[in-house]
Structure formats: structure tokens, C-alpha cells
Design a protein around this motif. Structure first.
Motif, PDB file in Angstrom:
ATOM      1  N   LEU A 176      24.966  12.937 -10.503  1.00 62.91           N
ATOM      2  CA  LEU A 176      26.368  13.244 -10.205  1.00 62.91           C
ATOM      3  C   LEU A 176      26.783  12.635  -8.871  1.00 62.91           C
ATOM      4  CD1 LEU A 176      28.958  14.830 -11.066  1.00 62.91           C
ATOM      5  CD2 LEU A 176      28.193  16.608  -9.493  1.00 62.91           C
ATOM      6  N   THR A 211      37.229  14.182  -6.456  1.00 63.35           N
ATOM      7  CA  THR A 211      37.726  14.948  -7.602  1.00 63.35           C
ATOM      8  C   THR A 211      36.633  15.828  -8.195  1.00 63.35           C
ATOM      9  OG1 THR A 211      39.044  14.792  -9.620  1.00 63.35           O
ATOM     10  CG2 THR A 211      37.277  13.186  -9.383  1.00 63.35           C
ATOM     11  N   HIS A 212      35.377  15.347  -8.235  1.00 64.66           N
ATOM     12  CA  HIS A 212      34.298  16.160  -8.793  1.00 64.66           C
ATOM     13  C   HIS A 212      33.879  17.265  -7.832  1.00 64.66           C
ATOM     14  CE1 HIS A 212      34.034  12.502 -11.317  1.00 64.66           C
ATOM     15  NE2 HIS A 212      33.706  13.380 -12.257  1.00 64.66           N
ATOM     16  N   THR A 246      35.655  10.954 -17.940  1.00 61.27           N
ATOM     17  CA  THR A 246      35.849  11.175 -16.503  1.00 61.27           C
ATOM     18  C   THR A 246      34.789  12.072 -15.876  1.00 61.27           C
ATOM     19  OG1 THR A 246      37.452  12.918 -17.065  1.00 61.27           O
ATOM     20  CG2 THR A 246      38.336  10.749 -16.488  1.00 61.27           C
ATOM     21  N   GLY A 247      33.848  12.580 -16.680  1.00 65.27           N
ATOM     22  CA  GLY A 247      32.729  13.319 -16.102  1.00 65.27           C
ATOM     23  C   GLY A 247      32.766  14.818 -16.290  1.00 65.27           C
ATOM     24  N   LYS A 248      33.472  15.299 -17.303  1.00 61.40           N
ATOM     25  CA  LYS A 248      33.544  16.753 -17.516  1.00 61.40           C
ATOM     26  C   LYS A 248      32.179  17.329 -17.869  1.00 61.40           C
ATOM     27  CE  LYS A 248      36.693  16.420 -20.723  1.00 61.40           C
ATOM     28  NZ  LYS A 248      36.874  14.949 -20.670  1.00 61.40           N
ATOM     29  N   THR A 301      29.855  17.396 -14.929  1.00 58.64           N
ATOM     30  CA  THR A 301      30.270  18.458 -14.011  1.00 58.64           C
ATOM     31  C   THR A 301      29.771  19.814 -14.510  1.00 58.64           C
ATOM     32  OG1 THR A 301      32.248  17.220 -13.353  1.00 58.64           O
ATOM     33  CG2 THR A 301      32.260  19.589 -12.939  1.00 58.64           C
ATOM     34  N   LEU A 346      40.479  16.150 -13.428  1.00 60.32           N
ATOM     35  CA  LEU A 346      39.592  15.101 -12.941  1.00 60.32           C
ATOM     36  C   LEU A 346      40.294  13.746 -12.975  1.00 60.32           C
ATOM     37  CD1 LEU A 346      36.265  16.173 -14.683  1.00 60.32           C
ATOM     38  CD2 LEU A 346      36.751  16.262 -12.233  1.00 60.32           C
TER      39      LEU A 346
END
Length: 350
Positions: free
Chosen positions: A22, A27-28, A54-56, A59, A187
Motif C-alpha cells: 500500500l 487519498t488513501h 483506485t485501490g478500494k 485499502t 478515493l
């Protein structure tokens, strides 16, 4: 395949989520901070939204790993098109209870007993892909959030989903849940500077020793092609390292990256957006039909609050003033107006 050639301990750009990779972008970090904040409050809902890639999921995985180290129970549920009657069995099953308990009341009682006695330090329930849940299912989750002890919820709930979740929650029929949202974060894609840091972070995590060396010129092209979406960055960088291995390159630059982009274009029928066309690429990605649908939904929601005549008057005033702008601009304005109308002054939103 290329790991041993470049002396890497693992694939740095694999698509499978791994929390050690990560990248702590602004934003994260904010999304994780809101999740932790909600767990401390033990009330209401935390909402995390983001476009595809976007990395949900990463996260969520990072948050679950964090909770495990704190001895706090974290549970993730995800299912498509969940109806109201399926919510309680789905949640109960996630906590190890049998969904075949005789009645809903008995199952609810058993769930409450489990939360109260087995997890005294708290529970975070993360509802992934929440945009696929029906409005009735989301309302059922609100009812579950009412379980409390001494004024604190037995189960903190976070809704995580794609941007469509915003439309569902914006509906007037979701007013009771809306008022329970205490923090909301969307995000964002990575900036050009963050793209460079992101790539170097993932390489360093895989024990990169600057082999291959990366020319500075690759990062603007990488940002332009990926539009700052982490999953797209991973796809392109993974292929770039594979290309370098096959060609036995110890240095990778803009020419090599362009060759990989051309290969992907031939394989999938997609090419990098032309320079300076980022906004056009964004509109193209969303699609004209989707944009029109978003605008129509927003117009309906605002109309339910102001009345159709008032909405029509606002739109006509825009056109008469010559300030109507593009449809995307009008959507932004409509979303701001809807937010102002529904603002309750109690929850955070960014």
C-alpha cells in the motif's frame, strides 16, 4: 519470471491485493484515517467510494491487517445484488453463526449476544461492493447498526463501493441512513508526482536495487496512459518489466514504455490517450450514456427537494447566462447543489 533477472524478491506490480504494497498517498491515508475514526466513535456509517482500480480492495485489506494487530475484529462481506432478506444471514455467517437459525428474531438475538460477549474491543464490518446492494438491503444494515450497549454501537459499519453508491445514498428514500453518515471519502487518482513515488515504493518493497534503472521520462507517459489509476499503473509497469527481461534491458525509458503501450493497444484494442487530452479521455471513459444517466438522476433528486419547476428555472437561467458549460460541468454543479440542500452539518465529506 523477471524477478530473478532484476533481483526482486517478489512481483512488485501484481494485481492481487497485498497490504505491504500500500502506497500512503494522501487519498488513501485519509480513507484509512476515516475508518479508524469511525471505529473510535462506534456510531453511524463510514462511506468510502472510488472508481474501478483506485485501490478500494487494498485499502480494505490494509485496514483488516491493522485491526488484527490491535486485536479488534474486522469482517468483510461482499455479494452482488443483495436483497433485504439476505443481509442478516450474510452478516451472521461472517461472524460464524449459522444462517439456518429458526427465525430472524432468534438470529438477531444470537448475533447481538456474540457481538456483546465475544468482541468487547469492538467490531468493524466492511460492506464491500456496496453499490450492488439494494436500497432495502442498505436500510437493513442501518437497522443492524442500531444494536448498541451504553450508547455505543456493537458493530461499526463501513460501506465501500464504486461511485454509483453515491447515487443510491443521495436518494431521498435513504434519508435515515444519510443522516447516520459521519465520514465520507472518495478515493482520487494519483497525481504525476505520486505516480513516481508509487512506482518507486512498490519496487523498493520488492527489494529493488535500482536494477533496472528507470529514466525520468517514463513517468509523465505512465501518468497519462493510466490517468493515475493504480491498477492501470500496475498493469503497465508489470508488462514493462517483462519487456525489459525479454529484451535483457538494464535501463528502461520512455521508448521501452511506449513499445509496451503499443503492444497493449494491439492486444486489447486500446491505445494511450494523446498528449493534452486527459479531460477528453476522462469523458470517453465514463461514456456519454453514463454521463447522461448521472445527470438525469441528479436532476430527479434535486427536483424531489426543490420541485421540478424550480429545477427547470435554474437550468434555463444557466443557458440564458451563457454559463451552462459542458454536461460534466453541469453535473458537478448539480452535485454541489444537492449536497448543499442535503447538508446536515454533522458528517465529514471530502
Amino acid at each position: 519470471m523477471y524477478e530473478s533477472f532484476y533481483g526482486l524478491s517478489k512481483r512488485p506490480f501484481a494485481l492481487t491485493p497485498d497490504s505491504v504494497f500500500l502506497f500512503p498517498s494522501a487519498t488513501h491515508r485519509r480513507a484509512l484515517s476515516y475508518l479508524i475514526y469511525g471505529l473510535g466513535q462506534r456510531e453511524g456509517f463510514i462511506v468510502i467510494t472510488g472508481d474501478v482500480g483506485t485501490g478500494k480492495t487494498l485499502t480494505i485489506q490494509t485496514m483488516l491487517d491493522y485491526l488484527a494487530n490491535k486485536q479488534i475484529r474486522g469482517v468483510r462481506i461482499a455479494a452482488a445484488n443483495v436483497g433485504a432478506s439476505e443481509v442478516l444471514p450474510l452478516v451472521a455467517s461472517a461472524f460464524g453463526l449459522s444462517p439456518e437459525i429458526s427465525s430472524k428474531a432468534a438470529l438477531l438475538t444470537e448475533l447481538e449476544r456474540t457481538l456483546l460477549h465475544a468482541y468487547p474491543k469492538g467490531v468493524l464490518l466492511i460492506v464491500d461492493e456496496a453499490q450492488t446492494f439494494s436500497a432495502e438491503a442498505l436500510e437493513e444494515l442501518r437497522l443492524l447498526s442500531n444494536m448498541s450497549m451504553e450508547g455505543r454501537a456493537l458493530m461499526q459499519i463501513s460501506l465501500v463501493g464504486q461511485s454509483d453508491l453515491r447515487e443510491t445514498l443521495d436518494s431521498p428514500r435513504m434519508e435515515q441512513l444519510w443522516q447516520r453518515i459521519i465520514a465520507w471519502h472518495h478515493l482520487q487518482p494519483l497525481s504525476l508526482g505520486e505516480v513516481k513515488d508509487y512506482v518507486q515504493h512498490r519496487l523498493t518493497t520488492a527489494d529493488w536495487n535500482e536494477m533496472p534503472s528507470l529514466e525520468e521520462g517514463i513517468f509523465p507517459l505512465l501518468h497519462e496512459w493510466s490517468q493515475g489509476v493504480p491498477r492501470k499503473i500496475n498493469i503497465l509497469m508489470d508488462r514493462l518489466l517483462l519487456f525489459g527481461y525479454l529484451e535483457e534491458r538494464e535501463q528502461l525509458g520512455r521508448a521501452e514504455l511506449q513499445a509496451v503501450i503499443d503492444e497493449l493497444g494491439q492486444e486489447f484494442g486500446r491505445r494511450a490517450p494523446p498528449a493534452g487530452a486527459a479531460e477528453a479521455g476522462k469523458a470517453s471513459a465514463e461514456g456519454a450514456e453514463e454521463i447522461g444517466r448521472r445527470f438525469a438522476a441528479l436532476e430527479r433528486n434535486v427536483a424531489e427537494l426543490l420541485g421540478p419547476a424550480q429545477v427547470q428555472e435554474l437550468l434555463e437561467q444557466e443557458e440564458e447566462s451563457g454559463d451552462a458549460g459542458t454536461l460534466l460541468t453541469r453535473i458537478d454543479r448539480m452535485e454541489k447543489l444537492l449536497g448543499q440542500l442535503r447538508q446536515k452539518g454533522r458528517w465529514l465529506r471530502s
